[in-house]
Motif scaffolding. Sequence first.
Motif, mmCIF file in Angstrom:
data_model
loop_
_atom_site.group_PDB
_atom_site.id
_atom_site.type_symbol
_atom_site.label_atom_id
_atom_site.label_comp_id
_atom_site.label_asym_id
_atom_site.label_seq_id
_atom_site.Cartn_x
_atom_site.Cartn_y
_atom_site.Cartn_z
ATOM 1 N N ASN A 35 0.829 -1.202 0.000
ATOM 2 C CA ASN A 35 0.000 0.000 0.000
ATOM 3 C C ASN A 35 0.861 1.248 0.000
ATOM 4 N N GLN A 36 0.409 2.256 -0.708
ATOM 5 C CA GLN A 36 1.119 3.522 -0.742
ATOM 6 C C GLN A 36 0.193 4.614 -0.210
ATOM 7 N N PRO A 37 0.305 4.945 1.075
ATOM 8 C CA PRO A 37 -0.568 5.977 1.648
ATOM 9 C C PRO A 37 -0.360 7.308 0.935
ATOM 10 N N LEU A 38 -1.462 7.966 0.582
ATOM 11 C CA LEU A 38 -1.395 9.236 -0.131
ATOM 12 C C LEU A 38 -2.126 10.327 0.644
ATOM 13 N N THR A 39 -1.637 11.540 0.538
ATOM 14 C CA THR A 39 -2.352 12.708 1.062
ATOM 15 C C THR A 39 -3.394 13.086 0.022
ATOM 16 N N VAL A 40 -4.659 13.073 0.425
ATOM 17 C CA VAL A 40 -5.752 13.152 -0.535
ATOM 18 C C VAL A 40 -6.164 14.589 -0.845
ATOM 19 N N PHE A 41 -6.094 14.927 -2.136
ATOM 20 C CA PHE A 41 -6.629 16.195 -2.637
ATOM 21 C C PHE A 41 -7.660 15.897 -3.734
ATOM 22 N N ALA A 42 -8.434 14.834 -3.524
ATOM 23 C CA ALA A 42 -9.448 14.420 -4.494
ATOM 24 C C ALA A 42 -10.792 14.315 -3.795
ATOM 25 N N GLY A 43 -11.862 14.438 -4.585
ATOM 26 C CA GLY A 43 -13.212 14.346 -4.028
ATOM 27 C C GLY A 43 -14.159 13.689 -5.004
ATOM 28 N N ALA A 44 -14.914 14.517 -5.735
ATOM 29 C CA ALA A 44 -15.888 14.034 -6.721
ATOM 30 C C ALA A 44 -16.896 13.074 -6.108
ATOM 31 N N GLY A 45 -17.346 13.379 -4.893
ATOM 32 C CA GLY A 45 -18.382 12.575 -4.260
ATOM 33 C C GLY A 45 -17.913 11.735 -3.100
ATOM 34 N N CYS A 46 -16.595 11.581 -2.914
ATOM 35 C CA CYS A 46 -16.043 10.795 -1.803
ATOM 36 C C CYS A 46 -14.922 11.621 -1.174
ATOM 37 N N TYR A 47 -15.070 11.977 0.115
ATOM 38 C CA TYR A 47 -14.194 12.977 0.716
ATOM 39 C C TYR A 47 -13.519 12.468 1.992
ATOM 40 N N ASP A 48 -12.293 12.945 2.200
ATOM 41 C CA ASP A 48 -11.462 12.506 3.323
ATOM 42 C C ASP A 48 -11.752 13.359 4.561
ATOM 43 N N HIS A 49 -12.899 13.115 5.187
ATOM 44 C CA HIS A 49 -13.270 13.860 6.393
ATOM 45 C C HIS A 49 -12.862 13.100 7.646
ATOM 46 N N TYR A 50 -12.718 13.844 8.723
ATOM 47 C CA TYR A 50 -12.351 13.262 10.018
ATOM 48 C C TYR A 50 -13.604 12.809 10.759
ATOM 49 N N ALA A 51 -13.462 11.720 11.507
ATOM 50 C CA ALA A 51 -14.533 11.274 12.399
ATOM 51 C C ALA A 51 -13.918 10.913 13.747
#
Length: 460
Positions: A79-95
């Motif tokens: 796996n290659q962890p990436l810092t996400v700057f993408a969305g288009a309906g699926c977003y990297d939000h905190y919970a």
Amino acid sequence: MQRHIKLSVQKKNRRMAFKYFPHTDEDIKLMLDKIGVQRLEDLYADVPENVRLKNDYQLPEAFSEVELRKWFEEITMFNQPLTVFAGAGCYDHYAPSVVQNLIERSEFLTSYTPYQAEISQGTLHYIFEYQSMMAELTGMDISNASMYDGATATAEAAMMAVASAKKATKVLVSETIDPKVLRVVKTYAKFHGIEIDMVAQQDGVTDRDDMQAKLAEGGVAGVIVQQPNYYGIVEDYTGFADCCHEQKALFIMNSVAADLAILKTPGEWNADVAVGEGQSLGIPMNFGGPGIGYMCCTEKLMRKMPGRIVGMTKDNRGQRAFVLTLQAREQHIRRQKATSNICSNQSLMALYVTIYLSLMGKEGLKEAAELSYAGAHYLYDELLKTGYFKPAFDQPFFNEFCVSYDGDVDTLQEECTQMGFMAGIKIDDHIVMLAVTEQRTKEEIDDFVNTIKNMREEKA
């Protein structure tokens, strides 16, 4: 001793054909005799020989627990962890971490559809809370008990519009809607006799004049728009609902749930139906799923809404109780007459959203949205300063935007991936769409921009 020997013989005679299958040879023979078939292989007589698998499955030998854990650890190294700057309906939000811990409790994780409402009070309770929160978030009167995802919820809304109309079978869809959602809507429409017609876009926003002209032609049951739209643009839908209602059509709005914390709600836009994806309410990206679709509507459309609605009442002792208030009987009995045959819901994900919203509260949800907005606009400005990017649209945006790149987008994304960044979604060869959530720090944004500048300078 005699009884022990007898039982042993019985067990030997009733041995199982497969180690993990609960059917003995006798069980299988009884079933085959019942349907008039001699062998299990005869069940596949209709399957052509040339597509049948003749050799053994290519499966590894069984692992011990230790070996299995090591095997999975070795896989994760790829796996290659990436810092996400993408969305288009699926977003990297905190919970908050407590959400995951709570939904993993066995009574939640293994629960299913509450067929017997009187003994499903816990499930009905959190579904009721989910509905209450989603109705408030969207500014609508009624919410159902969740849908599979935002795309299918939008398709269900199109069917709902046609079911609410007397004779109209056409649904207008803005060209600014997410293409993934559009494909699902068209699939549903094809098999339900619904005609889909597109409303043109101008500079990234819905062309109101084109919508009005197509509404005037008649036969339109509903109009579907998206807010923010696929390009991240916050559209001005002033008067859209009035145009629809003048022609007896429903105004349907698809929105990213978290964005409604600070954007004008579908209710404020006078929409009839609000649908969309709820993944942005803290649900992890998880390689694309699961998500949760939401659907809310006005009270007068309640009986056309698919799925179920949970309500609160009092029992014969005067205590609070939760009940299945409404579910169209046609979904189960006269299925061909139903608006929709969906009778399940994303209950576990609805619980996830309920816990998330209760923990975040109004102010927390608003703060996360404001941080996303600020981060996106900061990234936008910094990219323009590099000289390699230009605005793709001259329109307002929330936390997602499109920019025109003076190079090849595929190359940009590939090189950024190698440097640890997921560089947005490709729109075409020279336009990329980028998203920022509250998880992205100023340092991460600066690193992303500097990475792009360094890559370009090395090529110069």
